[in-house]
Scaffold this active site. Structure first.
Site, short mmCIF file in Angstrom:
data_model
loop_
_atom_site.label_atom_id
_atom_site.label_comp_id
_atom_site.label_asym_id
_atom_site.label_seq_id
_atom_site.Cartn_x
_atom_site.Cartn_y
_atom_site.Cartn_z
N CYS A 118 0.87 -1.18 0.00
CA CYS A 118 0.00 0.00 0.00
C CYS A 118 0.90 1.23 0.00
CB CYS A 118 -1.01 -0.02 1.14
SG CYS A 118 -0.42 0.49 2.75
N HIS A 146 12.80 -15.00 13.44
CA HIS A 146 12.60 -14.84 14.88
C HIS A 146 11.13 -14.81 15.29
CE1 HIS A 146 16.81 -12.96 15.77
NE2 HIS A 146 16.88 -13.98 14.92
#
Length: 140
Positions: free
Chosen positions: A53, A86
């Site tokens: 966007c 992670h």
């Protein structure tokens, strides 16, 4: 940017599932596309998602409202792979007005190549995030 990144994703050997927009419409709203993309990811129609966007902020906020979506706004490669390794990020968000196309391509490639590490500390943290999500969803 979306068209260019879709070409890259296909070139890298991934199937592209495009949930729109398919043409410019001034009345389009990013929450509609964030929802469609998020539903594709959590519904199993796509393994991961790439959401583009203007700035990426609103799309990130909207996508992260969907249980099971872990969307991260990234403007460089380190966060794009580290978010997966992670945090088990499953949606990469890019701002087309603030990120150049070459950087976006590099971040996309980095995101797609990354795998969740499964390390104990990362799994422990991910489980805490999932627990928060469940609590606010009303799960027991």
């Amino acid at each position: 940017m979306k068209v260019e990144l879709a070409k890259l994703v296909a070139k890298l050997g991934h199937e592209v599932v495009d949930v729109g927009a398919f043409q410019y419409d001034a009345l389009d709203d990013y929450p509609d596309f964030a929802d469609a993309l998020g539903q594709a990811v959590v519904g199993g129609k796509a393994e991961v998602g790439l959401l583009v966007c203007g700035s990426g902020i609103g799309a990130s906020i909207a996508a992260n409202k969907i249980p099971g979506v872990r969307a991260g706004l990234c403007a460089e490669t380190y966060s794009a792979h580290q978010g997966v390794e992670h945090d088990d990020m499953n949606v990469l968000v890019l701002g087309a007005r603030v990120t150049g196309i070459e950087v976006a391509k590099e971040a996309t490639n980095s995101f797609l190549q990354a795998k969740f590490s499964g390390e104990e500390r990362h799994l422990r943290r991910l489980n805490k995030v999932i627990a928060i999500e469940r609590r606010y969803r009303g799960d027991k």
